[in-house]
Design a protein around this motif. Structure first.
Motif, PDB file in Angstrom:
ATOM      1  N   UNK A  73       0.806  -1.222   0.000  1.00 53.60           N
ATOM      2  CA  UNK A  73       0.000   0.000   0.000  1.00 53.60           C
ATOM      3  C   UNK A  73       0.840   1.273   0.000  1.00 53.60           C
ATOM      4  N   UNK A  74       2.160   1.125  -0.103  1.00 53.62           N
ATOM      5  CA  UNK A  74       3.046   2.297  -0.085  1.00 53.62           C
ATOM      6  C   UNK A  74       3.609   2.485  -1.491  1.00 53.62           C
ATOM      7  N   UNK A  75       3.126   3.527  -2.160  1.00 54.97           N
ATOM      8  CA  UNK A  75       3.523   3.809  -3.537  1.00 54.97           C
ATOM      9  C   UNK A  75       4.840   4.582  -3.565  1.00 54.97           C
ATOM     10  N   UNK A  76       5.779   4.098  -4.357  1.00 53.34           N
ATOM     11  CA  UNK A  76       7.110   4.721  -4.427  1.00 53.34           C
ATOM     12  C   UNK A  76       7.020   6.142  -4.986  1.00 53.34           C
ATOM     13  N   UNK A  77       6.220   6.349  -6.025  1.00 50.38           N
ATOM     14  CA  UNK A  77       6.068   7.686  -6.593  1.00 50.38           C
ATOM     15  C   UNK A  77       5.525   8.679  -5.579  1.00 50.38           C
ATOM     16  N   UNK A  78       4.576   8.232  -4.788  1.00 50.33           N
ATOM     17  CA  UNK A  78       3.993   9.091  -3.757  1.00 50.33           C
ATOM     18  C   UNK A  78       5.047   9.494  -2.728  1.00 50.33           C
ATOM     19  N   UNK A  79       5.860   8.538  -2.304  1.00 48.91           N
ATOM     20  CA  UNK A  79       6.914   8.836  -1.329  1.00 48.91           C
ATOM     21  C   UNK A  79       7.884   9.867  -1.910  1.00 48.91           C
ATOM     22  N   UNK A  80       8.287   9.668  -3.151  1.00 49.03           N
ATOM     23  CA  UNK A  80       9.232  10.608  -3.779  1.00 49.03           C
ATOM     24  C   UNK A  80       8.600  11.989  -3.910  1.00 49.03           C
ATOM     25  N   UNK A  81       7.359  12.070  -4.342  1.00 48.57           N
ATOM     26  CA  UNK A  81       6.694  13.382  -4.455  1.00 48.57           C
ATOM     27  C   UNK A  81       6.620  14.090  -3.101  1.00 48.57           C
ATOM     28  N   UNK A  82       6.441  13.339  -2.027  1.00 46.51           N
ATOM     29  CA  UNK A  82       6.286  13.945  -0.708  1.00 46.51           C
ATOM     30  C   UNK A  82       7.611  14.292  -0.028  1.00 46.51           C
ATOM     31  N   UNK A  83       8.690  13.674  -0.447  1.00 44.35           N
ATOM     32  CA  UNK A  83       9.977  13.914   0.219  1.00 44.35           C
ATOM     33  C   UNK A  83      10.959  14.711  -0.634  1.00 44.35           C
ATOM     34  N   UNK A  84      10.659  14.896  -1.881  1.00 43.77           N
ATOM     35  CA  UNK A  84      11.583  15.525  -2.824  1.00 43.77           C
ATOM     36  C   UNK A  84      11.030  16.852  -3.331  1.00 43.77           C
ATOM     37  N   UNK A  85      11.894  17.809  -3.534  1.00 48.62           N
ATOM     38  CA  UNK A  85      11.514  19.049  -4.208  1.00 48.62           C
ATOM     39  C   UNK A  85      11.630  18.788  -5.708  1.00 48.62           C
ATOM     40  N   UNK A  86      10.518  18.681  -6.371  1.00 42.91           N
ATOM     41  CA  UNK A  86      10.525  18.355  -7.805  1.00 42.91           C
ATOM     42  C   UNK A  86      10.478  19.599  -8.691  1.00 42.91           C
ATOM     43  N   UNK A  87      10.773  20.725  -8.114  1.00 42.70           N
ATOM     44  CA  UNK A  87      10.845  21.969  -8.894  1.00 42.70           C
ATOM     45  C   UNK A  87      12.211  21.999  -9.574  1.00 42.70           C
ATOM     46  N   UNK A  88      12.257  21.591 -10.818  1.00 41.77           N
ATOM     47  CA  UNK A  88      13.523  21.438 -11.518  1.00 41.77           C
ATOM     48  C   UNK A  88      14.241  22.762 -11.777  1.00 41.77           C
ATOM     49  N   UNK A  89      13.484  23.781 -12.114  1.00 37.27           N
ATOM     50  CA  UNK A  89      14.048  25.095 -12.419  1.00 37.27           C
ATOM     51  C   UNK A  89      13.242  26.166 -11.704  1.00 37.27           C
ATOM     52  N   UNK A  90      13.812  27.353 -11.656  1.00 37.41           N
ATOM     53  CA  UNK A  90      13.126  28.483 -11.038  1.00 37.41           C
ATOM     54  C   UNK A  90      11.741  28.705 -11.657  1.00 37.41           C
ATOM     55  N   UNK A  91      11.633  28.509 -12.963  1.00 39.46           N
ATOM     56  CA  UNK A  91      10.367  28.782 -13.649  1.00 39.46           C
ATOM     57  C   UNK A  91       9.265  27.782 -13.296  1.00 39.46           C
ATOM     58  N   UNK A  92       9.594  26.710 -12.570  1.00 43.51           N
ATOM     59  CA  UNK A  92       8.574  25.766 -12.116  1.00 43.51           C
ATOM     60  C   UNK A  92       7.836  26.314 -10.891  1.00 43.51           C
ATOM     61  N   UNK A  93       8.356  27.383 -10.325  1.00 43.11           N
ATOM     62  CA  UNK A  93       7.730  27.989  -9.150  1.00 43.11           C
ATOM     63  C   UNK A  93       6.923  29.219  -9.535  1.00 43.11           C
ATOM     64  N   UNK A  94       6.279  29.823  -8.547  1.00 40.29           N
ATOM     65  CA  UNK A  94       5.385  30.953  -8.822  1.00 40.29           C
ATOM     66  C   UNK A  94       6.088  32.287  -9.061  1.00 40.29           C
ATOM     67  N   UNK A  95       7.331  32.406  -8.647  1.00 39.81           N
ATOM     68  CA  UNK A  95       8.012  33.706  -8.723  1.00 39.81           C
ATOM     69  C   UNK A  95       9.186  33.703  -9.688  1.00 39.81           C
ATOM     70  N   UNK A  96       8.993  33.210 -10.867  1.00 39.77           N
ATOM     71  CA  UNK A  96      10.078  33.137 -11.841  1.00 39.77           C
ATOM     72  C   UNK A  96      10.475  34.541 -12.296  1.00 39.77           C
ATOM     73  N   UNK A  97      11.774  34.766 -12.367  1.00 42.02           N
ATOM     74  CA  UNK A  97      12.275  36.050 -12.865  1.00 42.02           C
ATOM     75  C   UNK A  97      12.975  35.876 -14.209  1.00 42.02           C
ATOM     76  N   UNK A  98      12.825  34.714 -14.821  1.00 45.66           N
ATOM     77  CA  UNK A  98      13.476  34.451 -16.099  1.00 45.66           C
ATOM     78  C   UNK A  98      12.795  35.282 -17.197  1.00 45.66           C
ATOM     79  N   UNK A  99      13.552  36.105 -17.911  1.00 45.89           N
ATOM     80  CA  UNK A  99      12.949  36.978 -18.920  1.00 45.89           C
ATOM     81  C   UNK A  99      12.415  36.240 -20.153  1.00 45.89           C
ATOM     82  N   UNK A 100      12.882  35.020 -20.400  1.00 49.49           N
ATOM     83  CA  UNK A 100      12.415  34.310 -21.603  1.00 49.49           C
ATOM     84  C   UNK A 100      11.316  33.298 -21.299  1.00 49.49           C
TER      85      UNK A 100
END
Length: 146
Positions: A73-100
């Motif tokens: 009953x313990x899903x590996x993907x769920x564990x990774x999503x809950x323990x890992x920051x999956x924001x790969x780049x700044x633009x994956x977040x709400x406050x991106x300052x990337x001009x492009x």
């Protein structure tokens, strides 16, 4: 993609808990000894897994850690999503300052790759990765003995 040590140790702790034959709760020191890692790190990971509801922690004499759910009953993907920051780049977040960002397609390419990674992990549960329990127990015992 490289997972953080926290996620790595979270998965290791869950594997340890799933392959144990002892009915007594496991201690942080036991886990640290069997993996050859810091008890301090294991304790931090254990706190996270208790907060997320994967483990329960019992204090005092005879206390320790126990799985709250069956390994199936313990899903590996769920564990990774809950323990890992999956924001790969700044633009994956709400406050991106990337001009492009408005015209950049890299974000969607990386987002697709990340989703494929998570999709694969979602196909597995803890029971799948501990099918070779006997071998894993032997390897952990060997580490603890050295």
């Amino acid at each position: 993609m490289q997972l953080t040590a926290h996620t790595d140790y979270s998965l290791r702790l869950l594997i340890y808990m799933a392959v144990r034959t002892d009915n007594e709760p496991a201690t942080v020191q036991d886990v640290a000894l069997h993996y050859g890692i810091s008890a301090h790190h294991v304790a931090k990971v254990a706190r996270t897994l208790v907060q997320l509801g994967y483990l329960t922690s019992h204090r005092g004499r005879g206390g320790g850690l126990e799985l709250t759910r069956a390994p199936s009953e313990i899903n590996i993907g769920e564990v990774v999503r809950q323990t890992e920051n999956l924001r790969l780049l700044e633009c994956f977040g709400p406050n991106s300052s990337c001009p492009i960002e408005p015209g950049c397609t890299l974000k969607s390419v990386l987002g697709e790759a990340l989703q494929a990674f998570i999709d694969v992990l979602d196909r597995y549960v803890l029971a799948d990765v501990v099918e070779n329990r006997q071998e894993l127990r032997g390897l952990l015992a060997k580490q603890a003995a050295s």
